[in-house]
Design a protein around this motif. Structure first.
Motif, PDB file in Angstrom:
ATOM      1  N   ALA A 145      38.153  35.411  44.765  1.00 46.54           N
ATOM      2  CA  ALA A 145      39.288  35.000  43.934  1.00 46.54           C
ATOM      3  C   ALA A 145      39.569  36.032  42.845  1.00 46.54           C
ATOM      4  O   ALA A 145      40.730  36.324  42.541  1.00 46.54           O
ATOM      5  N   ALA A 146      38.513  36.589  42.261  1.00 46.80           N
ATOM      6  CA  ALA A 146      38.703  37.610  41.219  1.00 46.80           C
ATOM      7  C   ALA A 146      39.382  38.843  41.799  1.00 46.80           C
ATOM      8  O   ALA A 146      40.267  39.435  41.162  1.00 46.80           O
ATOM      9  N   LEU A 147      38.996  39.243  43.006  1.00 45.22           N
ATOM     10  CA  LEU A 147      39.635  40.392  43.654  1.00 45.22           C
ATOM     11  C   LEU A 147      41.095  40.096  43.978  1.00 45.22           C
ATOM     12  O   LEU A 147      41.961  40.968  43.848  1.00 45.22           O
ATOM     13  N   GLU A 148      41.370  38.874  44.389  1.00 46.20           N
ATOM     14  CA  GLU A 148      42.757  38.499  44.674  1.00 46.20           C
ATOM     15  C   GLU A 148      43.612  38.520  43.411  1.00 46.20           C
ATOM     16  O   GLU A 148      44.807  38.849  43.457  1.00 46.20           O
ATOM     17  N   GLN A 149      43.010  38.188  42.279  1.00 49.49           N
ATOM     18  CA  GLN A 149      43.754  38.100  41.019  1.00 49.49           C
ATOM     19  C   GLN A 149      43.773  39.428  40.250  1.00 49.49           C
ATOM     20  O   GLN A 149      44.449  39.535  39.232  1.00 49.49           O
ATOM     21  N   LEU A 152      37.463  42.866  37.052  1.00 50.42           N
ATOM     22  CA  LEU A 152      37.038  41.656  37.748  1.00 50.42           C
ATOM     23  C   LEU A 152      36.682  40.531  36.778  1.00 50.42           C
ATOM     24  O   LEU A 152      37.056  39.374  36.998  1.00 50.42           O
ATOM     25  N   MET A 153      35.951  40.858  35.702  1.00 45.25           N
ATOM     26  CA  MET A 153      35.636  39.813  34.727  1.00 45.25           C
ATOM     27  C   MET A 153      36.901  39.336  34.023  1.00 45.25           C
ATOM     28  O   MET A 153      37.068  38.142  33.749  1.00 45.25           O
ATOM     29  N   SER A 173      30.327  32.192  36.446  1.00 45.69           N
ATOM     30  CA  SER A 173      31.781  32.169  36.399  1.00 45.69           C
ATOM     31  C   SER A 173      32.280  31.092  37.341  1.00 45.69           C
ATOM     32  O   SER A 173      31.707  30.869  38.413  1.00 45.69           O
ATOM     33  N   ASN A 174      33.334  30.412  36.938  1.00 45.32           N
ATOM     34  CA  ASN A 174      33.926  29.397  37.803  1.00 45.32           C
ATOM     35  C   ASN A 174      34.852  29.990  38.858  1.00 45.32           C
ATOM     36  O   ASN A 174      35.413  29.262  39.681  1.00 45.32           O
TER      37      ASN A 174
END
Length: 213
Positions: free
Chosen positions: A43-47, A171-172, A37-38
């Protein structure tokens, strides 16, 4: 005359074979899951957030594949999964409801197996935004496969595993610009009827999926 008979026999034979392709067959073979994943985990947790408004575009098979693999796909050569489960038993099934029907996710084969070709998306939850999403995941527990001596114990284990699967989805989805959310206010009996599930099957959560507006 013999050639004509052979021609019609072959035509009949091939007409009885159902091709394996998306949208019109009983099985959808999903693309391979992503190798990386890029977006990193921070970042995924923040988003990560709950989404209730979706773009009209349909999720690609690549994105659906990534989410299902993250949810509870096979991540090791011994067949174990991305989500932990009590005693290593696999008692949570993931159903995918699309505009053209409903499917069961086969993690070992990384494919979708059709369970209904009816439009049932608006029957799986009370909230109106769910029917407007691209796809809907239904996390279902088979209590006959859950370890434990009482129904309460089985439900505790089931909710714990389903919660982990749901966060994997979040998350994904966040990493790929896809909106989702966990919905617990669901129509249990209606889901059973829509997807032809037995009474021991207990729908736990519904998760709509769709691209962000």
């Amino acid at each position: 005359m013999l050639k004509i008979r052979i021609f019609w026999m072959l035509l009949l034979l091939f007409g009885m074979i159902t091709p394996v392709c998306s949208g019109s067959s009983n099985v959808i073979n999903l693309p391979a899951r992503p190798a990386k994943s890029n977006v990193d985990i921070v970042a995924a947790l923040e988003q990560r957030r709950t989404t209730r408004e979706y773009a009209e575009a349909t999720l690609s098979l690549e994105d659906l594949s990534a989410i299902l693999w993250a949810a509870n796909g096979v991540n090791r050569p011994d067949g174990k999964r991305t989500a932990p489960s009590a005693h290593g038993r696999q008692y949570i099934d993931i159903y995918v409801v699309a505009d053209n029907g409903g499917y069961l996710y086969d993690a070992n084969g990384h494919k979708l197996v059709e369970v209904t070709n009816r439009k049932v998306k608006d029957r799986v939850a009370r909230q109106g935004h769910i029917a407007k999403s691209s796809h809907v995941l239904v996390l279902m527990a088979d209590l006959g496969r859950v370890p434990g001596s009482t129904e309460d114990t089985k439900l505790w284990w089931a909710h714990s595993t389903a919660g982990t699967i749901a966060e994997n989805v979040h998350l994904m989805a966040a990493a790929r610009g896809i909106g989702t959310g966990i919905v617990a206010g669901i129509k249990v009996d209606e889901i059973r009827r829509a997807l032809s599930l037995p009474m021991e099957a207990v729908p736990l959560y519904v998760m709509p999926l769709g691209y962000l507006k």
